[in-house]
Design a protein around this motif. Sequence first.
Motif, mmCIF file in Angstrom:
data_model
loop_
_atom_site.group_PDB
_atom_site.id
_atom_site.type_symbol
_atom_site.label_atom_id
_atom_site.label_comp_id
_atom_site.label_asym_id
_atom_site.label_seq_id
_atom_site.Cartn_x
_atom_site.Cartn_y
_atom_site.Cartn_z
ATOM 1 N N PRO A 47 -20.490 89.257 39.319
ATOM 2 C CA PRO A 47 -21.241 88.975 40.587
ATOM 3 C C PRO A 47 -20.216 87.811 41.201
ATOM 4 O O PRO A 47 -20.266 87.701 42.359
ATOM 5 C CB PRO A 47 -22.454 88.194 40.020
ATOM 6 N N ILE B 14 -21.813 94.461 35.892
ATOM 7 C CA ILE B 14 -23.311 94.737 36.455
ATOM 8 C C ILE B 14 -23.500 95.937 37.262
ATOM 9 O O ILE B 14 -24.301 96.304 38.022
ATOM 10 C CB ILE B 14 -23.363 93.437 37.510
ATOM 11 N N ALA C 99 -23.716 100.192 37.516
ATOM 12 C CA ALA C 99 -24.611 101.175 36.814
ATOM 13 C C ALA C 99 -23.704 101.764 35.846
ATOM 14 O O ALA C 99 -24.353 102.373 34.941
ATOM 15 C CB ALA C 99 -25.281 101.925 37.909
ATOM 16 N N SER D 179 -24.750 107.702 40.747
ATOM 17 C CA SER D 179 -25.194 106.614 41.480
ATOM 18 C C SER D 179 -23.815 105.737 41.855
ATOM 19 O O SER D 179 -23.669 105.507 42.863
ATOM 20 C CB SER D 179 -26.044 105.709 40.732
ATOM 21 N N ALA E 66 -22.484 104.720 45.697
ATOM 22 C CA ALA E 66 -22.303 103.329 46.396
ATOM 23 C C ALA E 66 -20.552 103.264 46.461
ATOM 24 O O ALA E 66 -20.304 102.479 47.453
ATOM 25 C CB ALA E 66 -22.592 102.423 44.950
ATOM 26 N N PRO F 157 -27.114 102.134 44.101
ATOM 27 C CA PRO F 157 -26.962 100.870 43.558
ATOM 28 C C PRO F 157 -26.750 99.872 44.821
ATOM 29 O O PRO F 157 -27.031 98.694 44.550
ATOM 30 C CB PRO F 157 -25.659 101.028 42.822
ATOM 31 N N SER F 158 -26.620 100.188 45.843
ATOM 32 C CA SER F 158 -26.622 99.347 47.010
ATOM 33 C C SER F 158 -28.242 99.200 47.508
ATOM 34 O O SER F 158 -28.289 97.951 48.078
ATOM 35 C CB SER F 158 -25.840 100.040 48.350
ATOM 36 N N TYR F 159 -28.929 99.606 47.077
ATOM 37 C CA TYR F 159 -30.483 99.338 47.336
ATOM 38 C C TYR F 159 -31.017 98.380 46.255
ATOM 39 O O TYR F 159 -30.791 97.268 45.995
ATOM 40 C CB TYR F 159 -31.236 100.507 47.640
ATOM 41 N N PHE G 118 -30.794 98.177 43.042
ATOM 42 C CA PHE G 118 -29.946 97.561 42.128
ATOM 43 C C PHE G 118 -29.550 96.234 42.642
ATOM 44 O O PHE G 118 -29.479 94.873 42.148
ATOM 45 C CB PHE G 118 -28.509 98.474 41.683
ATOM 46 N N ARG G 119 -28.815 96.304 43.958
ATOM 47 C CA ARG G 119 -28.523 95.119 44.599
ATOM 48 C C ARG G 119 -29.481 94.039 44.807
ATOM 49 O O ARG G 119 -29.226 92.917 44.473
ATOM 50 C CB ARG G 119 -27.926 95.474 46.080
ATOM 51 N N ASN H 1 -30.221 92.679 41.380
ATOM 52 C CA ASN H 1 -28.773 91.906 41.200
ATOM 53 C C ASN H 1 -29.015 90.521 41.742
ATOM 54 O O ASN H 1 -28.407 89.374 41.335
ATOM 55 C CB ASN H 1 -27.698 92.394 41.616
ATOM 56 N N GLN I 115 -28.414 86.742 39.956
ATOM 57 C CA GLN I 115 -27.397 85.582 40.476
ATOM 58 C C GLN I 115 -28.035 84.396 40.750
ATOM 59 O O GLN I 115 -27.678 83.367 40.664
ATOM 60 C CB GLN I 115 -26.616 86.264 41.605
ATOM 61 N N ARG J 39 -28.688 82.648 37.607
ATOM 62 C CA ARG J 39 -27.419 81.904 37.041
ATOM 63 C C ARG J 39 -27.177 80.678 37.758
ATOM 64 O O ARG J 39 -26.742 79.647 37.512
ATOM 65 C CB ARG J 39 -26.135 82.778 37.427
#
Lengths: 882, 300
Positions: A60, A87, A89, A152, A156, B165-167, B169-170, B173, B177, B180
């Motif tokens: 991140p 982080i 997939a 996936s 991305a 993952p851009s949807y 998952f992001r 995520n 963050q 953190r």
Amino acid sequence: MPKQFHTLFSRNQAHMGWIYRYTLLRFLTLLVIAAVSVILTHAQTSDAGRKIDVGIIVTPTQDEARTILKQLNSGADFSVLAKEKSIDATASDGGYMGNLDPTQLRIEVRDALHGHKAGELTDIVHLPSGYAILKVLPAAPPTSDLNPKRISSLLASGAIRYGTMVAGLSEANAVLAQYPKPDGWDRNLQQVCEIRKNSLANAKDAMQEAMAPNSATGARLSPIEQIQGHSLLGELYDYSGEMEKAVREWKAAYDLAKTVEPGFLPDIEEALGASYLHMSEMENNVYRGSRDLDIFPPLDPKASYEKKDESKLAIEYFQKYLELRPGDLEVLWLMNLAYMTLGEYPDGVPVAYRIPAADFKSRQNIGRFKDVAAAVGLNVLRDAGGLIVDDFDNDGLLDVVVSSQNVCDPIHFFHNNGDGTFSDRTAQAGLENQLGALNIIQADYNNDGCMDILMLRGGWEFPQRKSLLRNNCDGTFTDVTEASGLMASVTATQAAAWADIDNDGYLDLFIANENSPAQLFHNKGDGTFEEIGHAAHIDQTAFSKGAVSADYDGDGLPDFYVTNQNGVNFLYHNNGNLTFTEVGRQAGVQAPAYSFAAWFFDYDNDGWPDLFVNTFMTSMDETLKTYVGGSHNQETLKLYRNKHDGTFEDVTAQVGLDKVFMAMGSNFGDIDNDGYLDIYLGSGNPSQTALLPHVLLRNNEGKSFDDITQSSGTGELHKGHGIAFADLSRRGVEDIVAQIGGAIPADKHAMRVFENPGTTNDWLNVRLVGVKSNREALGAQIHVTVQDANQPPRSMYRTVGQSSSFGANPMEQHIGLGPNASTVTLDIWWPASNTRQHFTNVAKNQFIEIKEFAPSYTPLKRQPFHLRESAPVAASTSQSSK
Amino acid sequence: MRNKLLSGVLILASAHLWAFAQHSAQGILLEVNPAEHRIVVSCDAIPGYMEAMTMPFTVHGSEDLKTFAPGATVRFNMVATKKEAYAEHLQVVHVTNFESEPMEAGRLTLLHKTLDPAAAAKAVAVGNPVPDFALTDQTQQITHLAQFKGKVVALTFTYSRCPNPSYCFRLSNNLSQLERRFHAQAGRNLILITIVIDPDQDRGKALERYAGTWKADPATWHFLTGTIKDVQNVAELFGMNFWSGEGFLTHSFHTVVIDRDGKLAANLEGNQFSAGQLGDMVEMVLNRPQPAASTAGMPQ
């Protein structure tokens, strides 16, 4: 088909996105495109075609990425760190993204990897999802189960690109979901049809009303909502095939977007081009008649549509799209097709846009197939649907049954008249009220010697009842769904397989569902079934798309293979005590992660069932690369060779099938009577942009497959569903029967019957009749040995009932014997009774029947005839759900 | 990493501009003060000019700032003079992602609104209290929104099979963050909620496993689900929608922040904002002065 996938990535989003975010200045856009092209060219000259194993760790924050890079540089294990810290997939696979062509990745990643050798790490790359470190791996790391998440990651990273969806399917399904429904509606086929029609009409009216400038709501819609509203109406009209209204709405959206928000323009340009092209096809009747104008490559390059205006408008919009995105393969392809409708492909296509005809040229030629569907009377317009070819009235002639996913379309039953024509006997058969069903399969479940029909509904859509139609042996059918016990549950399915799991002489039924547990219906022998899926350990929940059966390990018990979307496929080994064990991983048959139609067949005639599995991630881009070149980042289809020890070997690349086709319905048969099974794949997805030629693959003696689509003239461009190989005219050759039509009413299409041009090779047609085994002999195995004067003996193996999971071949086994067959020997194995029959000196080029336990076989009288080739009539419209 | 609220003037001065400069800027609106015509924006980076940072602006022009809500993505002209930095031509960016799926979700949202205006009207406006709801978390506990009163809540929607993952998952995520960045306050002052919209698949052990992939501490980060209807009811509160089709779900993207009083502080649409910008939003809400009454007696 995974809509999310084809809707996930608007092309060039990677390079275009930020431009719109920071400035709308057109000239700057052009500058950036130029810069990107330079970088692309640079990367491609050095990396093109090079495939590397790539690992990725994403964190991140930049600080964490720095720490990890430091650890990696001092020798830490990449996969361990990926598992712990990434982080992305792919973390569970140690960061493994796959074996990729780096030029296909998004630009930051491509640049970072440029020039890297095996073992080398990149610097930190800033991605939308975080901070990445990539590594060129010396080899693919060992991974556990096939991980769909790896794909996936490719999505991305931009490695797999998806185009615009012009179908209105999501919109139509959303309005259906929202429409009020009474209890039990999903068990009432007429009610399902009414609700589908009413919900659509209601949504169109409500949207028109809301959009009207003088309506109370219309005035409150923001300019963005007005763009969305016009696009929505465009989609809904695209769905029902009201193309003039569709383009009117898309144009309104286009004009607004130009001033309000240019970010919308690319999608609308493609939608307008695709809608105009569709309109042109409809106006020129290519969906209805038996026309050659929608076969690619064109049979006659000079042939053109009569009305050309809409095709020209389609070209205008595709051109606008391509001005800013010159490399976009999907729209380039559609542009070429639009020129084809003008009779100008390939020579008339501007050089900058031309996809060469040479890319599609076949290396082999076994003759041209001729479509005779309309001439013989198989002339009904269908949406996507199933197809069975078999003898339903025991007159020795193969009849044709077709279904349509459209919940308002009845199944159609066509009787083979034996004179080259078919008659529609749907009404006489009592089938007029059997609506819908994406897939249908046949079985004689009650051993009365007459083939029954199972209709599977709800695939891709919503749970609905099934229909089990008992053949009354008098030309009529009775719906016994309720009485047999199959009405108890309502599921969404297009995947089922019959097999006698306990060798008791009655066929049992396995049904794999979408998002609900799979079911196993044990046949009690009295016309009823008991569901034992849970007790049999075969009730896993997945989004299943195909189910087939075979005794893959030769233990005399039928096993099941299930294909799934977004997950591993299952191989259920039959333990012999009404339980199953899932062994897909051990057997090596879990891939592809996005699977579709599949079948067992013995492609190399070694006596063991091999496995063919289609992949169904519907990227036009990836599919077109099969023809124009460029390496695939999407999974290819799979051919698994049976290793005779309970496991399979992936021979896809070895036989030249490591390709991506957008295969839907598909099947196999022997089109040239050489004894080896060939393949025909239907193509497409719900979008009106998904126009791709069907594919005919010739089996070269079990060693490789050759694409003979062009030379055979079988490249139908519209959506292909149920397919069967069958000797319709008793001439000793198999014709190809194909149900054409898409997932939306706008894509209704006439069927195709590709008449076999003929061959001089010999053949034998064997019909087995079970006595102790199930009557249709499903699962019984045939071994033909042919001895020529100067050749070593050759073997052909067939198993009764083996067919694609999407398209039903007849139970009779048409077996090509190759050239100059002299001595023919037949061996039959009946697993249920574990008995064998051996026949020597069987005369070739005849139809025979073999009863279980009988000491001799019976020649069958079959009169060859020719399919009628002329007198084409336009297809009649069955009910449509506008 | 990310700047706290800094004076825009100082930053710009320390950059390289003493003279008049003008840039097209975009960011997430953190705070709106219509009376003083001032806003605070967590700005995207402007390549070659400035890094991403939080900045206050006076807004020049006649826009009615009451129509701008925190959480919105805004675009404006950033003007820097020797004396000050100000914003002009401020406008909300309604669509930030032109990929096919978000665009489809946009169309379907309008359709939903048209066919069922009553459901659409349930969406809570920024500044209004969020009605209580109850769903089940990854430890099988019934969890009420009301039990987090006195704490700031950041909430988003996702499902485990979500292929891109851009949807999902992001968006999940982003919460990771937040955990953190605000680690010291997580659980005490900040609660994270992921609402899982595919209960057919993601329930029981599967929900626990999914929460496990995020290493979520159940005291801090709640993965909630219920029946489809329950989940839809909650989603409607935030203008969020999802539709099943072809094996997956099409869904709109919403991430919301609820303040200590249980009022909706911000509703961030789309997936284009950064975790840092969401963090800035949360920080702004965390740092709001706490009325003594509202926290009295709250268990810590």
